[in-house]
Design a protein around this motif. Sequence first.
Motif, PDB file in Angstrom:
ATOM      1  N   THR A  44      44.725  40.580  34.268  1.00 14.68           N
ATOM      2  CA  THR A  44      45.278  39.546  35.147  1.00 14.68           C
ATOM      3  C   THR A  44      46.807  39.544  35.127  1.00 14.68           C
ATOM      4  O   THR A  44      47.440  38.989  36.025  1.00 14.68           O
ATOM      5  CB  THR A  44      44.783  38.136  34.766  1.00 14.68           C
ATOM      6  OG1 THR A  44      45.241  37.807  33.457  1.00 14.68           O
ATOM      7  CG2 THR A  44      43.274  38.044  34.829  1.00 14.68           C
ATOM      8  N   ARG A  45      47.391  40.154  34.105  1.00 13.14           N
ATOM      9  CA  ARG A  45      48.858  40.228  34.040  1.00 13.14           C
ATOM     10  C   ARG A  45      49.413  41.330  34.936  1.00 13.14           C
ATOM     11  O   ARG A  45      50.640  41.455  35.081  1.00 13.14           O
ATOM     12  CB  ARG A  45      49.296  40.482  32.601  1.00 13.14           C
ATOM     13  CG  ARG A  45      48.772  39.461  31.599  1.00 13.14           C
ATOM     14  CD  ARG A  45      49.311  39.719  30.222  1.00 13.14           C
ATOM     15  NE  ARG A  45      48.542  39.039  29.190  1.00 13.14           N
ATOM     16  CZ  ARG A  45      48.870  39.029  27.904  1.00 13.14           C
ATOM     17  NH1 ARG A  45      49.968  39.667  27.512  1.00 13.14           N
ATOM     18  NH2 ARG A  45      48.115  38.408  27.015  1.00 13.14           N
ATOM     19  N   ASP A  64      39.717  39.461  26.290  1.00 15.76           N
ATOM     20  CA  ASP A  64      41.099  39.900  26.078  1.00 15.76           C
ATOM     21  C   ASP A  64      41.504  40.951  27.103  1.00 15.76           C
ATOM     22  O   ASP A  64      42.627  40.931  27.618  1.00 15.76           O
ATOM     23  CB  ASP A  64      41.262  40.455  24.660  1.00 15.76           C
ATOM     24  CG  ASP A  64      41.233  39.366  23.597  1.00 15.76           C
ATOM     25  OD1 ASP A  64      41.573  38.216  23.925  1.00 15.76           O
ATOM     26  OD2 ASP A  64      40.860  39.670  22.448  1.00 15.76           O
ATOM     27  N   MET A  65      40.588  41.886  27.391  1.00 18.36           N
ATOM     28  CA  MET A  65      40.903  42.924  28.372  1.00 18.36           C
ATOM     29  C   MET A  65      41.058  42.322  29.771  1.00 18.36           C
ATOM     30  O   MET A  65      41.976  42.696  30.513  1.00 18.36           O
ATOM     31  CB  MET A  65      39.841  44.016  28.367  1.00 18.36           C
ATOM     32  CG  MET A  65      40.194  45.190  29.290  1.00 18.36           C
ATOM     33  SD  MET A  65      39.171  46.650  29.020  1.00 18.36           S
ATOM     34  CE  MET A  65      37.555  46.017  29.475  1.00 18.36           C
ATOM     35  N   PHE A  66      40.185  41.401  30.131  1.00 17.30           N
ATOM     36  CA  PHE A  66      40.316  40.730  31.429  1.00 17.30           C
ATOM     37  C   PHE A  66      41.653  39.989  31.514  1.00 17.30           C
ATOM     38  O   PHE A  66      42.321  40.004  32.549  1.00 17.30           O
ATOM     39  CB  PHE A  66      39.150  39.763  31.668  1.00 17.30           C
ATOM     40  CG  PHE A  66      37.802  40.417  31.754  1.00 17.30           C
ATOM     41  CD1 PHE A  66      37.653  41.670  32.335  1.00 17.30           C
ATOM     42  CD2 PHE A  66      36.671  39.790  31.250  1.00 17.30           C
ATOM     43  CE1 PHE A  66      36.406  42.288  32.416  1.00 17.30           C
ATOM     44  CE2 PHE A  66      35.425  40.397  31.319  1.00 17.30           C
ATOM     45  CZ  PHE A  66      35.291  41.647  31.900  1.00 17.30           C
ATOM     46  N   ASP A  67      42.046  39.364  30.406  1.00 20.78           N
ATOM     47  CA  ASP A  67      43.337  38.674  30.350  1.00 20.78           C
ATOM     48  C   ASP A  67      44.471  39.662  30.607  1.00 20.78           C
ATOM     49  O   ASP A  67      45.399  39.377  31.377  1.00 20.78           O
ATOM     50  CB  ASP A  67      43.519  38.014  28.977  1.00 20.78           C
ATOM     51  CG  ASP A  67      44.947  37.545  28.738  1.00 20.78           C
ATOM     52  OD1 ASP A  67      45.483  36.817  29.594  1.00 20.78           O
ATOM     53  OD2 ASP A  67      45.523  37.901  27.701  1.00 20.78           O
ATOM     54  N   PHE A 120      41.770  46.159  39.956  1.00 22.77           N
ATOM     55  CA  PHE A 120      40.681  45.187  39.887  1.00 22.77           C
ATOM     56  C   PHE A 120      41.057  43.922  40.645  1.00 22.77           C
ATOM     57  O   PHE A 120      42.138  43.381  40.464  1.00 22.77           O
ATOM     58  CB  PHE A 120      40.355  44.863  38.428  1.00 22.77           C
ATOM     59  CG  PHE A 120      39.937  46.076  37.643  1.00 22.77           C
ATOM     60  CD1 PHE A 120      38.614  46.471  37.604  1.00 22.77           C
ATOM     61  CD2 PHE A 120      40.890  46.851  36.993  1.00 22.77           C
ATOM     62  CE1 PHE A 120      38.229  47.606  36.917  1.00 22.77           C
ATOM     63  CE2 PHE A 120      40.519  47.988  36.301  1.00 22.77           C
ATOM     64  CZ  PHE A 120      39.185  48.374  36.257  1.00 22.77           C
ATOM     65  N   GLU A 121      40.148  43.471  41.487  1.00 21.12           N
ATOM     66  CA  GLU A 121      40.407  42.294  42.311  1.00 21.12           C
ATOM     67  C   GLU A 121      40.356  41.009  41.474  1.00 21.12           C
ATOM     68  O   GLU A 121      39.640  40.923  40.476  1.00 21.12           O
ATOM     69  CB  GLU A 121      39.367  42.215  43.441  1.00 21.12           C
ATOM     70  CG  GLU A 121      39.410  43.395  44.406  1.00 21.12           C
ATOM     71  CD  GLU A 121      40.739  43.522  45.124  1.00 21.12           C
ATOM     72  OE1 GLU A 121      41.388  42.478  45.350  1.00 21.12           O
ATOM     73  OE2 GLU A 121      41.120  44.656  45.457  1.00 21.12           O
ATOM     74  N   LYS A 122      41.122  40.027  41.919  1.00 20.69           N
ATOM     75  CA  LYS A 122      41.230  38.764  41.179  1.00 20.69           C
ATOM     76  C   LYS A 122      39.877  38.080  40.999  1.00 20.69           C
ATOM     77  O   LYS A 122      39.595  37.525  39.929  1.00 20.69           O
ATOM     78  CB  LYS A 122      42.202  37.826  41.900  1.00 20.69           C
ATOM     79  CG  LYS A 122      43.646  38.295  41.871  1.00 20.69           C
ATOM     80  CD  LYS A 122      44.568  37.299  42.550  1.00 20.69           C
ATOM     81  CE  LYS A 122      46.017  37.775  42.513  1.00 20.69           C
ATOM     82  NZ  LYS A 122      46.947  36.821  43.135  1.00 20.69           N
ATOM     83  N   ALA A 123      39.036  38.123  42.020  1.00 23.11           N
ATOM     84  CA  ALA A 123      37.738  37.441  41.933  1.00 23.11           C
ATOM     85  C   ALA A 123      36.884  38.029  40.819  1.00 23.11           C
ATOM     86  O   ALA A 123      36.198  37.291  40.086  1.00 23.11           O
ATOM     87  CB  ALA A 123      37.004  37.533  43.269  1.00 23.11           C
ATOM     88  N   ILE A 124      36.921  39.345  40.674  1.00 20.88           N
ATOM     89  CA  ILE A 124      36.133  40.019  39.638  1.00 20.88           C
ATOM     90  C   ILE A 124      36.651  39.638  38.250  1.00 20.88           C
ATOM     91  O   ILE A 124      35.872  39.327  37.340  1.00 20.88           O
ATOM     92  CB  ILE A 124      36.180  41.542  39.838  1.00 20.88           C
ATOM     93  CG1 ILE A 124      35.456  41.915  41.126  1.00 20.88           C
ATOM     94  CG2 ILE A 124      35.586  42.284  38.652  1.00 20.88           C
ATOM     95  CD1 ILE A 124      35.595  43.364  41.527  1.00 20.88           C
ATOM     96  N   LEU A 125      37.972  39.636  38.090  1.00 20.27           N
ATOM     97  CA  LEU A 125      38.557  39.307  36.793  1.00 20.27           C
ATOM     98  C   LEU A 125      38.330  37.842  36.436  1.00 20.27           C
ATOM     99  O   LEU A 125      38.081  37.516  35.266  1.00 20.27           O
ATOM    100  CB  LEU A 125      40.048  39.626  36.795  1.00 20.27           C
ATOM    101  CG  LEU A 125      40.407  41.107  36.959  1.00 20.27           C
ATOM    102  CD1 LEU A 125      41.922  41.293  36.957  1.00 20.27           C
ATOM    103  CD2 LEU A 125      39.785  41.944  35.849  1.00 20.27           C
TER     104      LEU A 125
END
Length: 304
Positions: A221-222, A215-218, A138-143
């Motif tokens: 990002t890790r 929480d899932m998006f978090d 998943f790309e950073k912009a989407i997250l």
Amino acid sequence: MAIYSTFASVSGEQLEKAFWPAQGEPKAVVQLVHGMAEHIRRYDETARKLAEAGFHVVGHTHMGHGQNAGIPGYFGPKNGWDTLVADTHAVRTATQKEYPDLPYFLLGHSMGSFVVRTYCLQHEKGLAGVILSGTGHFEKAILTAGGLLSKLQCLLGMASKPSQLLNKVSSAGNLNGYDDVQTEFDWLSRDRAQVKKYIDDPLCGFPFTAKGYGDMFDGLTRLYPEKLSPMEKDIPVYLFSGDKDPVGGNGKGVEKVAQEIRDAGVKEVTVKLYPDGRHEMFNELNQEEVWNDLIGWLNARVGK
């Protein structure tokens, strides 16, 4: 035959735990980490196949999932992703105390693969191998956008309420490219009986809460490539998916994840993409092939 019990989550709630004993002399332990909006009992057939092949299989149903869910799709008011990782570690720790001499493998599907990938940044040492089913990139912009939308909904009082908006946004495009679409969940498998079983299961297919999505998006990002250096270099990783799985970008996202893991220094990274397979390869038309490939991969590494 599965043996079901409960254990205490780090949150204090009781979660469901399942254990399938190996037939004959056990070779190793495989711990299953299930995906979003489902539960560990959906893995009974796969677990029994592994048990028949000589593997103890263990797994649990995540916070916010299954029969014991207080609020479906909600992991708690804070540190939700850490709760999932810590519960996974608690199951591993307890199981390894019982079988300290057996090689130990961790297998995560879909959201469970994201949990396992996060887990590997903290607790990977001592594993015999890591298996990622139906993972994605998943790309950073989407997250970033998803995280902001989640925070906004939480500020509006929706933290513990189902987010139909984020559910719609996160599943947009899942059915693109398929012929003869009959249900919103056709992206899971070509096997219509398996899709129907999922739809008919009252413990599957629910939208997460706004906080659950956040929480899932978090967690995702890790998993940026610059954060993967803590991964153990000598523990093999096996990724498999259908090449028509939207979560894995029809295979491209899976290959990208694999390359990022290689770039982090992991020496053995294997990818298997199944032609025309969709998201749940354990529930696909060629599930026997998928099971046999997994068992072959495990057997080849048990003695190492």
